[in-house]
Enzyme design. Structure first.
Site, PDB file in Angstrom:
ATOM      1  N   SER A 103       4.973  32.766  47.142  1.00  0.00           N
ATOM      2  CA  SER A 103       4.036  33.409  46.223  1.00  0.00           C
ATOM      3  C   SER A 103       4.503  33.283  44.776  1.00  0.00           C
ATOM      4  O   SER A 103       3.717  32.969  43.872  1.00  0.00           O
ATOM      5  CB  SER A 103       3.879  34.891  46.587  1.00  0.00           C
ATOM      6  OG  SER A 103       3.296  35.043  47.858  1.00  0.00           O
TER       7      SER A 103
ATOM      8  N   ARG B  39       2.809  30.876  41.574  1.00  0.00           N
ATOM      9  CA  ARG B  39       2.425  31.544  40.333  1.00  0.00           C
ATOM     10  C   ARG B  39       3.240  31.057  39.137  1.00  0.00           C
ATOM     11  O   ARG B  39       2.720  30.979  38.016  1.00  0.00           O
ATOM     12  CB  ARG B  39       2.548  33.056  40.505  1.00  0.00           C
ATOM     13  CG  ARG B  39       1.458  33.634  41.418  1.00  0.00           C
ATOM     14  CD  ARG B  39       1.842  35.011  41.966  1.00  0.00           C
ATOM     15  NE  ARG B  39       0.741  35.643  42.697  1.00  0.00           N
ATOM     16  CZ  ARG B  39       0.428  35.381  43.966  1.00  0.00           C
ATOM     17  NH1 ARG B  39       1.121  34.473  44.643  1.00  0.00           N
ATOM     18  NH2 ARG B  39      -0.570  36.018  44.561  1.00  0.00           N
TER      19      ARG B  39
ATOM     20  N   GLY C 260      -3.439  27.533  51.218  1.00  0.00           N
ATOM     21  CA  GLY C 260      -4.511  28.470  50.936  1.00  0.00           C
ATOM     22  C   GLY C 260      -4.282  29.225  49.643  1.00  0.00           C
ATOM     23  O   GLY C 260      -5.200  29.398  48.829  1.00  0.00           O
TER      24      GLY C 260
ATOM     25  N   ARG D  85     -10.990  27.294  56.345  1.00  0.00           N
ATOM     26  CA  ARG D  85     -10.752  28.654  55.846  1.00  0.00           C
ATOM     27  C   ARG D  85     -11.821  29.065  54.836  1.00  0.00           C
ATOM     28  O   ARG D  85     -12.274  28.260  54.024  1.00  0.00           O
ATOM     29  CB  ARG D  85      -9.354  28.745  55.242  1.00  0.00           C
ATOM     30  CG  ARG D  85      -8.282  28.449  56.277  1.00  0.00           C
ATOM     31  CD  ARG D  85      -6.895  28.494  55.707  1.00  0.00           C
ATOM     32  NE  ARG D  85      -6.519  29.844  55.287  1.00  0.00           N
ATOM     33  CZ  ARG D  85      -5.335  30.147  54.760  1.00  0.00           C
ATOM     34  NH1 ARG D  85      -4.425  29.198  54.592  1.00  0.00           N
ATOM     35  NH2 ARG D  85      -5.067  31.388  54.407  1.00  0.00           N
TER      36      ARG D  85
ATOM     37  N   SER E 123      -6.844  41.832  49.255  1.00  0.00           N
ATOM     38  CA  SER E 123      -6.478  40.415  49.160  1.00  0.00           C
ATOM     39  C   SER E 123      -5.810  40.140  47.828  1.00  0.00           C
ATOM     40  O   SER E 123      -6.452  40.209  46.774  1.00  0.00           O
ATOM     41  CB  SER E 123      -7.716  39.522  49.317  1.00  0.00           C
ATOM     42  OG  SER E 123      -7.386  38.173  49.012  1.00  0.00           O
TER      43      SER E 123
ATOM     44  N   GLN F 285      -4.898  37.258  46.956  1.00  0.00           N
ATOM     45  CA  GLN F 285      -5.450  35.999  46.470  1.00  0.00           C
ATOM     46  C   GLN F 285      -6.719  36.225  45.660  1.00  0.00           C
ATOM     47  O   GLN F 285      -6.895  35.620  44.594  1.00  0.00           O
ATOM     48  CB  GLN F 285      -5.708  35.057  47.642  1.00  0.00           C
ATOM     49  CG  GLN F 285      -4.432  34.603  48.345  1.00  0.00           C
ATOM     50  CD  GLN F 285      -4.715  33.719  49.543  1.00  0.00           C
ATOM     51  OE1 GLN F 285      -5.862  33.464  49.896  1.00  0.00           O
ATOM     52  NE2 GLN F 285      -3.653  33.249  50.182  1.00  0.00           N
TER      53      GLN F 285
ATOM     54  N   ASP G 267       1.703  38.306  56.581  1.00  0.00           N
ATOM     55  CA  ASP G 267       2.178  37.037  57.129  1.00  0.00           C
ATOM     56  C   ASP G 267       3.235  37.206  58.219  1.00  0.00           C
ATOM     57  O   ASP G 267       3.597  36.231  58.880  1.00  0.00           O
ATOM     58  CB  ASP G 267       2.764  36.165  56.012  1.00  0.00           C
ATOM     59  CG  ASP G 267       1.694  35.609  55.095  1.00  0.00           C
ATOM     60  OD1 ASP G 267       0.563  35.370  55.578  1.00  0.00           O
ATOM     61  OD2 ASP G 267       1.970  35.416  53.898  1.00  0.00           O
TER      62      ASP G 267
END
Length: 452
Positions: free
Chosen positions: A33, A37, A105, A133, A179, A181, A332
């Site tokens: 993650s 970023r 994703g 997805r 989420s 995301q 996850d």
């Protein structure tokens, strides 16, 4: 910058067998993650960003290549060491080719947000797994902000051609499901919009984007919203400046050797520099409730992110009930938690796992199949998973071959299980492990695992 498309890799079956206790010290790869970023915000900044500890898995490399195609200069200077010379907020150029994210994703969705705030058009695509997805949850708020979906496959899936907004609009957006995301995509698009962009979430999700935006110079405020949620406000059109980013070890990757050490009798390992952000440590919280011996050593902080070394020892576990509000902090890690539950005494109930159905695979169904093929009783009740553990009456029998469905976390969870079952556990394809944990097999063998 290049990566190897995992979708073209030949299947790589593997078998894990019970062996001697696990021992030693290891640093798992950098957090995925944070790595995504760091590359994206570096590209949206003015000046140079220096990253150390970057996860050099296929997912992150795909994001780095996308940043290059959008006009940033991305260069590797050593193992895990990268520089990004950015183009500034709103400065992306139209890419000369399709942005291919492979299996990533997170990368695809966050970059959609970043592109949505720029007056450019880009085609997004990925491998067969990523094409399955859903993307509508990302596209809905981006369209409200002025982006246009020029082309999409049936069901708003990849490949998608997205035209960014020439005059992005700030919005107040309540995420329909927890989420990180979706939240991150809206905030990245909001960088180019005047005024304030606000995201409201009913359940707090991982907050790396908020922390990293602050690190790069944006103005972000976060206040509680309701019982478990938060309101995140971003002041638009900042000038982000290149920064130094130290990527801690990924807790989602650390989960696999961690659980293996808990399950293999006599094990005692140390996992170095693991991120301990409380919005990412739901697995550790749950395992401690089950009786796990997990000790934090040398706790510290860098760039706003907490980290520590984790000492993990073999433990007798007991079943627990995992509340649904904990899901965002460990979404996850449920497959490997389910493996731990199979060895625990009694029943473990994991509630509120709807989000697992839209991961790299239907991860909820794939996890249940992983357990069943190895002799474990598991029940799916709506979005809840109930696992009957073998603790107090031996170990799960094992002996199954697990269908991974091109899902790296299913593959690693199954191999962890095979280190402690009565008989070996096989996976039909471990090639996709490289998307998030390059060197997984070598790392586990270094601790004493028998995988091959």
């Amino acid at each position: 910058m290049s990566s190897t498309a995992s979708s073209t890799a030949a299947p790589m079956p593997l078998v894990a067998r019970g062996a001697r206790p696990l021992a030693g010290r290891v640093r798992v790869p950098g957090d995925k993650s944070i790595s995504h970023r760091a590359l994206i915000l570096g590209a949206l900044s003015v000046g140079r960003t220096t990253v150390t500890g970057l996860l050099e898995g296929e997912d992150v490399l795909a994001t780095g290549k996308a940043m290059s195609l959008l006009g940033a200069t991305v260069a590797r200077t050593g193992p895990g060491a990268w520089t990004v010379d950015g183009v500034g907020v709103g400065g992306f150029a139209a890419p000369p080719e399709t942005l291919d994210f492979g299996n990533a994703g997170t990368g695809s969705r966050l970059v959609m947000g970043a592109v949505a705030g720029c007056p450019v058009t880009a085609m997004f695509d990925g491998d067969a797994s990523l094409r399955r997805r859903p993307m509508r949850r990302i596209l809905d708020p981006l369209v409200k902000m002025g982006a246009t979906v020029l082309q999409a496959a049936e069901g708003d899936r990849l490949p998608i051609m997205l035209a960014g907004a020439r005059d992005p609009l700030p919005i107040v957006y309540a995420t329909p499901v927890p989420s990180a995301q979706v939240k991150s995509a809206v905030l990245l698009a909001g960088l180019s919009a005047p005024g304030e962009t606000v995201v409201i979430e009913s359940e707090a999700t991982r907050d790396h984007t908020e922390k990293m935006l602050l690190h790069f110079g944006a103005t972000v405020t976060v206040v509680p919203e309701g019982a478990h949620g938060r309101r995140i406000t971003l002041k638009g059109q900042p000038e982000l400046h290149g920064a130094t980013v130290v990527v801690p070890a990924d807790p989602s990757s650390a989960a696999f050797p961690l659980v293996a050490a808990l399950l293999v009798p006599g094990s005692d390992i140390v996992l170095e520099t693991v991120m301990t952000n409380p919005l990412r440590t739901g697995l550790i919280t749950t395992l401690r409730e089950m009786g796990a011996a997990i000790e934090e050593v040398d706790a510290r902080e860098d760039g706003g992110e907490a980290m520590a070394d984790l000492r993990v020892r073999f433990s007798e576990l007991s079943g627990v009930e995992v509340p649904p509000e904990r899901a965002p902090a460990m979404i996850d890690e449920y497959p490997v938690l389910a493996v731990a539950a199979a060895f625990a005494r009694g029943t473990t109930v994991m509630r509120g796992l709807k989000e697992l159905r839209v991961k790299e695979s239907d991860r909820l169904a794939a996890t249940a199949d992983l357990l069943r093929v190895n002799g474990v009783t598991v029940t799916l009740d709506g979005d809840d998973m109930i696992v009957e553990g073998f603790g107090g009456k031996g170990r799960p029998p094992g002996g199954g071959t697990v269908a991974t469905h091109m899902d790296h976390r299913i593959a690693m969870s199954a191999l962890v299980m095979g280190l402690a079952t009565e008989t070996p556990v096989a996976v039909d394809d471990a090639a996709f492990i490289a998307t998030s944990f390059p060197g997984f097999v070598e790392t586990m063998r270094g601790l004493g695992a028998d995988i091959g």
